[in-house]
Design a protein around this motif. Structure first.
Motif, PDB file in Angstrom:
ATOM      1  N   VAL A  24      -4.157   0.029  -7.103  1.00 45.82           N
ATOM      2  CA  VAL A  24      -5.075  -0.493  -6.089  1.00 45.82           C
ATOM      3  C   VAL A  24      -4.684  -1.927  -5.741  1.00 45.82           C
ATOM      4  O   VAL A  24      -4.633  -2.314  -4.570  1.00 45.82           O
ATOM      5  CB  VAL A  24      -6.536  -0.439  -6.596  1.00 45.82           C
ATOM      6  CG1 VAL A  24      -7.461  -1.220  -5.680  1.00 45.82           C
ATOM      7  CG2 VAL A  24      -6.996   1.001  -6.707  1.00 45.82           C
ATOM      8  N   TYR A  25      -4.359  -2.699  -6.748  1.00 49.41           N
ATOM      9  CA  TYR A  25      -3.975  -4.099  -6.521  1.00 49.41           C
ATOM     10  C   TYR A  25      -2.727  -4.191  -5.635  1.00 49.41           C
ATOM     11  O   TYR A  25      -2.714  -4.904  -4.635  1.00 49.41           O
ATOM     12  CB  TYR A  25      -3.718  -4.795  -7.861  1.00 49.41           C
ATOM     13  CG  TYR A  25      -3.145  -6.182  -7.706  1.00 49.41           C
ATOM     14  CD1 TYR A  25      -3.987  -7.258  -7.442  1.00 49.41           C
ATOM     15  CD2 TYR A  25      -1.783  -6.404  -7.789  1.00 49.41           C
ATOM     16  CE1 TYR A  25      -3.478  -8.528  -7.272  1.00 49.41           C
ATOM     17  CE2 TYR A  25      -1.267  -7.672  -7.618  1.00 49.41           C
ATOM     18  CZ  TYR A  25      -2.115  -8.727  -7.360  1.00 49.41           C
ATOM     19  OH  TYR A  25      -1.599  -9.974  -7.175  1.00 49.41           O
ATOM     20  N   VAL A  26      -1.702  -3.412  -5.998  1.00 48.52           N
ATOM     21  CA  VAL A  26      -0.427  -3.511  -5.278  1.00 48.52           C
ATOM     22  C   VAL A  26      -0.548  -2.981  -3.845  1.00 48.52           C
ATOM     23  O   VAL A  26      -0.072  -3.596  -2.905  1.00 48.52           O
ATOM     24  CB  VAL A  26       0.678  -2.753  -6.044  1.00 48.52           C
ATOM     25  CG1 VAL A  26       1.926  -2.628  -5.194  1.00 48.52           C
ATOM     26  CG2 VAL A  26       1.007  -3.468  -7.337  1.00 48.52           C
ATOM     27  N   TRP A  29      -4.888  -4.647  -2.465  1.00 41.01           N
ATOM     28  CA  TRP A  29      -5.346  -6.023  -2.614  1.00 41.01           C
ATOM     29  C   TRP A  29      -4.305  -7.044  -2.154  1.00 41.01           C
ATOM     30  O   TRP A  29      -4.649  -8.060  -1.559  1.00 41.01           O
ATOM     31  CB  TRP A  29      -5.774  -6.274  -4.065  1.00 41.01           C
ATOM     32  CG  TRP A  29      -6.551  -7.541  -4.200  1.00 41.01           C
ATOM     33  CD1 TRP A  29      -6.180  -8.649  -4.884  1.00 41.01           C
ATOM     34  CD2 TRP A  29      -7.827  -7.840  -3.617  1.00 41.01           C
ATOM     35  NE1 TRP A  29      -7.134  -9.624  -4.757  1.00 41.01           N
ATOM     36  CE2 TRP A  29      -8.153  -9.159  -3.992  1.00 41.01           C
ATOM     37  CE3 TRP A  29      -8.703  -7.121  -2.810  1.00 41.01           C
ATOM     38  CZ2 TRP A  29      -9.326  -9.769  -3.585  1.00 41.01           C
ATOM     39  CZ3 TRP A  29      -9.879  -7.737  -2.400  1.00 41.01           C
ATOM     40  CH2 TRP A  29     -10.173  -9.032  -2.797  1.00 41.01           C
ATOM     41  N   THR A 100       9.641 -16.132  -3.805  1.00 36.02           N
ATOM     42  CA  THR A 100       8.629 -15.083  -3.900  1.00 36.02           C
ATOM     43  C   THR A 100       7.270 -15.581  -3.440  1.00 36.02           C
ATOM     44  O   THR A 100       6.571 -14.914  -2.683  1.00 36.02           O
ATOM     45  CB  THR A 100       8.534 -14.593  -5.354  1.00 36.02           C
ATOM     46  OG1 THR A 100       9.850 -14.304  -5.801  1.00 36.02           O
ATOM     47  CG2 THR A 100       7.686 -13.360  -5.454  1.00 36.02           C
ATOM     48  N   LEU A 103       7.157 -15.842   0.371  1.00 34.82           N
ATOM     49  CA  LEU A 103       7.139 -14.560   1.081  1.00 34.82           C
ATOM     50  C   LEU A 103       5.787 -13.866   0.979  1.00 34.82           C
ATOM     51  O   LEU A 103       5.534 -12.897   1.689  1.00 34.82           O
ATOM     52  CB  LEU A 103       8.246 -13.648   0.543  1.00 34.82           C
ATOM     53  CG  LEU A 103       9.649 -14.045   1.000  1.00 34.82           C
ATOM     54  CD1 LEU A 103      10.709 -13.331   0.197  1.00 34.82           C
ATOM     55  CD2 LEU A 103       9.826 -13.757   2.473  1.00 34.82           C
ATOM     56  N   LYS A 104       4.921 -14.360   0.096  1.00 38.02           N
ATOM     57  CA  LYS A 104       3.570 -13.798   0.031  1.00 38.02           C
ATOM     58  C   LYS A 104       2.716 -14.292   1.178  1.00 38.02           C
ATOM     59  O   LYS A 104       1.658 -13.760   1.437  1.00 38.02           O
ATOM     60  CB  LYS A 104       2.905 -14.195  -1.286  1.00 38.02           C
ATOM     61  CG  LYS A 104       3.456 -13.452  -2.474  1.00 38.02           C
ATOM     62  CD  LYS A 104       2.777 -13.896  -3.733  1.00 38.02           C
ATOM     63  CE  LYS A 104       3.363 -13.143  -4.919  1.00 38.02           C
ATOM     64  NZ  LYS A 104       2.758 -13.581  -6.183  1.00 38.02           N
ATOM     65  N   ALA A 125      13.689 -13.287   6.186  1.00 41.50           N
ATOM     66  CA  ALA A 125      13.420 -12.151   5.307  1.00 41.50           C
ATOM     67  C   ALA A 125      11.927 -11.843   5.326  1.00 41.50           C
ATOM     68  O   ALA A 125      11.110 -12.739   5.529  1.00 41.50           O
ATOM     69  CB  ALA A 125      13.859 -12.467   3.881  1.00 41.50           C
ATOM     70  N   GLY A 126      11.590 -10.576   5.113  1.00 46.94           N
ATOM     71  CA  GLY A 126      10.178 -10.204   5.074  1.00 46.94           C
ATOM     72  C   GLY A 126       9.950  -8.995   4.197  1.00 46.94           C
ATOM     73  O   GLY A 126      10.864  -8.203   3.965  1.00 46.94           O
ATOM     74  N   HIS A 127       8.717  -8.857   3.702  1.00 46.01           N
ATOM     75  CA  HIS A 127       8.359  -7.701   2.880  1.00 46.01           C
ATOM     76  C   HIS A 127       8.335  -6.434   3.720  1.00 46.01           C
ATOM     77  O   HIS A 127       7.818  -6.437   4.828  1.00 46.01           O
ATOM     78  CB  HIS A 127       6.954  -7.889   2.293  1.00 46.01           C
ATOM     79  CG  HIS A 127       6.949  -8.699   1.051  1.00 46.01           C
ATOM     80  ND1 HIS A 127       7.436  -8.222  -0.128  1.00 46.01           N
ATOM     81  CD2 HIS A 127       6.506  -9.944   0.792  1.00 46.01           C
ATOM     82  CE1 HIS A 127       7.292  -9.151  -1.059  1.00 46.01           C
ATOM     83  NE2 HIS A 127       6.732 -10.222  -0.526  1.00 46.01           N
ATOM     84  N   THR A 130       3.945  -3.881   0.563  1.00 50.13           N
ATOM     85  CA  THR A 130       3.052  -4.820  -0.131  1.00 50.13           C
ATOM     86  C   THR A 130       2.999  -6.154   0.623  1.00 50.13           C
ATOM     87  O   THR A 130       3.825  -6.440   1.466  1.00 50.13           O
ATOM     88  CB  THR A 130       3.444  -5.094  -1.607  1.00 50.13           C
ATOM     89  OG1 THR A 130       4.656  -5.851  -1.650  1.00 50.13           O
ATOM     90  CG2 THR A 130       3.608  -3.813  -2.396  1.00 50.13           C
ATOM     91  N   TYR A 131       2.001  -6.926   0.314  1.00 46.92           N
ATOM     92  CA  TYR A 131       1.756  -8.210   0.978  1.00 46.92           C
ATOM     93  C   TYR A 131       1.687  -8.074   2.489  1.00 46.92           C
ATOM     94  O   TYR A 131       2.347  -8.784   3.233  1.00 46.92           O
ATOM     95  CB  TYR A 131       2.784  -9.265   0.534  1.00 46.92           C
ATOM     96  CG  TYR A 131       2.538  -9.647  -0.894  1.00 46.92           C
ATOM     97  CD1 TYR A 131       1.442 -10.451  -1.219  1.00 46.92           C
ATOM     98  CD2 TYR A 131       3.311  -9.144  -1.917  1.00 46.92           C
ATOM     99  CE1 TYR A 131       1.144 -10.751  -2.530  1.00 46.92           C
ATOM    100  CE2 TYR A 131       3.021  -9.441  -3.233  1.00 46.92           C
ATOM    101  CZ  TYR A 131       1.942 -10.255  -3.525  1.00 46.92           C
ATOM    102  OH  TYR A 131       1.646 -10.545  -4.826  1.00 46.92           O
ATOM    103  N   THR A 195      15.229  -7.016   5.087  1.00 43.88           N
ATOM    104  CA  THR A 195      14.127  -6.502   4.275  1.00 43.88           C
ATOM    105  C   THR A 195      14.721  -5.543   3.259  1.00 43.88           C
ATOM    106  O   THR A 195      15.931  -5.359   3.207  1.00 43.88           O
ATOM    107  CB  THR A 195      13.045  -5.834   5.146  1.00 43.88           C
ATOM    108  OG1 THR A 195      11.874  -5.646   4.353  1.00 43.88           O
ATOM    109  CG2 THR A 195      13.500  -4.490   5.682  1.00 43.88           C
ATOM    110  N   TRP A 200      10.192   1.498  -1.002  1.00 45.31           N
ATOM    111  CA  TRP A 200       9.545   0.995  -2.219  1.00 45.31           C
ATOM    112  C   TRP A 200      10.572   0.551  -3.252  1.00 45.31           C
ATOM    113  O   TRP A 200      10.221   0.301  -4.398  1.00 45.31           O
ATOM    114  CB  TRP A 200       8.650   2.064  -2.837  1.00 45.31           C
ATOM    115  CG  TRP A 200       7.480   2.397  -1.998  1.00 45.31           C
ATOM    116  CD1 TRP A 200       7.327   3.480  -1.201  1.00 45.31           C
ATOM    117  CD2 TRP A 200       6.270   1.633  -1.858  1.00 45.31           C
ATOM    118  NE1 TRP A 200       6.114   3.435  -0.568  1.00 45.31           N
ATOM    119  CE2 TRP A 200       5.448   2.319  -0.959  1.00 45.31           C
ATOM    120  CE3 TRP A 200       5.830   0.416  -2.407  1.00 45.31           C
ATOM    121  CZ2 TRP A 200       4.197   1.848  -0.593  1.00 45.31           C
ATOM    122  CZ3 TRP A 200       4.579  -0.035  -2.041  1.00 45.31           C
ATOM    123  CH2 TRP A 200       3.772   0.673  -1.149  1.00 45.31           C
TER     124      TRP A 200
END
Lengths: 228, 53
Positions: A24-26, A29, A100, A103-104, A125-127, A130-131, A195, A200
């Motif tokens: 749930v967090y990953v 959230w 890191t 990038l958040k 660069a980008g996620h 996530t985030y 990216t 995943w």
């Protein structure tokens, strides 16, 4: 005996709950946190731009690049990126550095690569996941797609020349001033987006390259690519 | 484990239930605020750059 069985089952349930909570967090959230954080970065940028003095407009529609901007401050936002292909409302702040923690908060500009609109390679660069999943639809990018950036003074329209190119994480040549695999042969004003791939995983990287098509002052309105 | 905690919570059943909820929420808060942010970079989703800067 019963105590042992009970304790073991309680432990299993606890570990299971932990795993579910972590998922749930990953999945959820980090997205909530990143969206809030990105909105904050966009607000910061807009505040900053609103406080800038209005400069005299140079001849509209020129493609000559403006004066080189001051060096970007690490982990601070300096531009907004729009990619109509990823959604008409898709826009993300671009921050300096690719740590890191940076990038958040948005997309990260590789330090030591060219500045926005300048000669060389402006690499970001980008996620993918996530985030806030900023580059989730990265594989949909095609040659001819516009990538528009603004630093509050100018609109920079880059056009993608080479679609998603898959490479290895150690392939640092993709962000060279003239990337070898991109097909560019001469020095120019280029853009590189990176990216991760697969979605995943982290075994590969996806890259797109583009060139600067036009630069115009913000006073002359949104560029063509962002008009509906 | 949980039985032991339940037996050691003070008060009647209602107070125990309330305390358990508070305890659970506190644990979830600590996990989301401190433990997961620490654990998450150990997973591969953060590797989006080409030079691991």
């Amino acid at each position: 005996m019963r105590v042992i069985v009970r304790t073991v089952s309680e432990l299993c349930i606890t570990v299971g709950t932990l795993i579910v909570l972590f998922v749930v967090y990953v999945l959820f959230w980090t997205g909530v946190k990143a969206d809030t954080e990105m909105d904050r970065q966009v607000d910061l940028l807009q505040d900053q731009w609103a406080r800038q003095p209005v400069r005299p407009t140079s001849a509209a529609g020129t493609t000559a690049s403006p004066k080189p901007p001051a060096p970007y401050k690490d982990a601070k936002p300096f531009a907004l990126m729009y990619i109509p292909r990823l959604g008409f409302t898709w826009n993300k702040p671009v921050l300096e550095g690719t740590r890191t923690s940076t990038l958040k908060k948005g997309l990260g500009h590789y330090a030591n690569t060219a500045q926005l609109g300048q000669k060389g390679n402006f690499a970001v660069a980008g996620h993918r996941r996530t985030y806030g999943d900023p580059f989730k639809d990265f594989p949909k990018l095609r040659a001819g797609d516009a990538v528009v950036l603004t630093d509050g003074a100018h609109w920079y329209t880059y056009v993608i020349d080479k679609g998603p190119y898959r490479t290895l994480p150690a392939d640092v040549q993709v962000i060279d001033p003239v990337p070898k695999k991109s097909g560019y042969t001469r020095a120019g004003r280029y853009l590189t987006l990176t990216t991760c791939d697969p979605e995943w995983g982290h075994s590969h990287r996806l890259i797109v390259w583009g060139h600067l098509e036009s630069t115009k002052p913000v006073e002359s309105g949104k560029p063509e690519a962002l008009r509906r | 484990m949980y039985g032991w905690i339940w037996r050691h919570l003070p008060g009647n059943v209602w107070l125990k239930a309330l305390l358990s909820i508070v305890l659970t929420l506190a644990v979830v808060y600590v996990l989301f605020q401190y433990v997961f942010p620490w654990a998450e970079p150990l997973l591969p989703f953060n590797d989006v750059t080409v030079n691991d800067q």
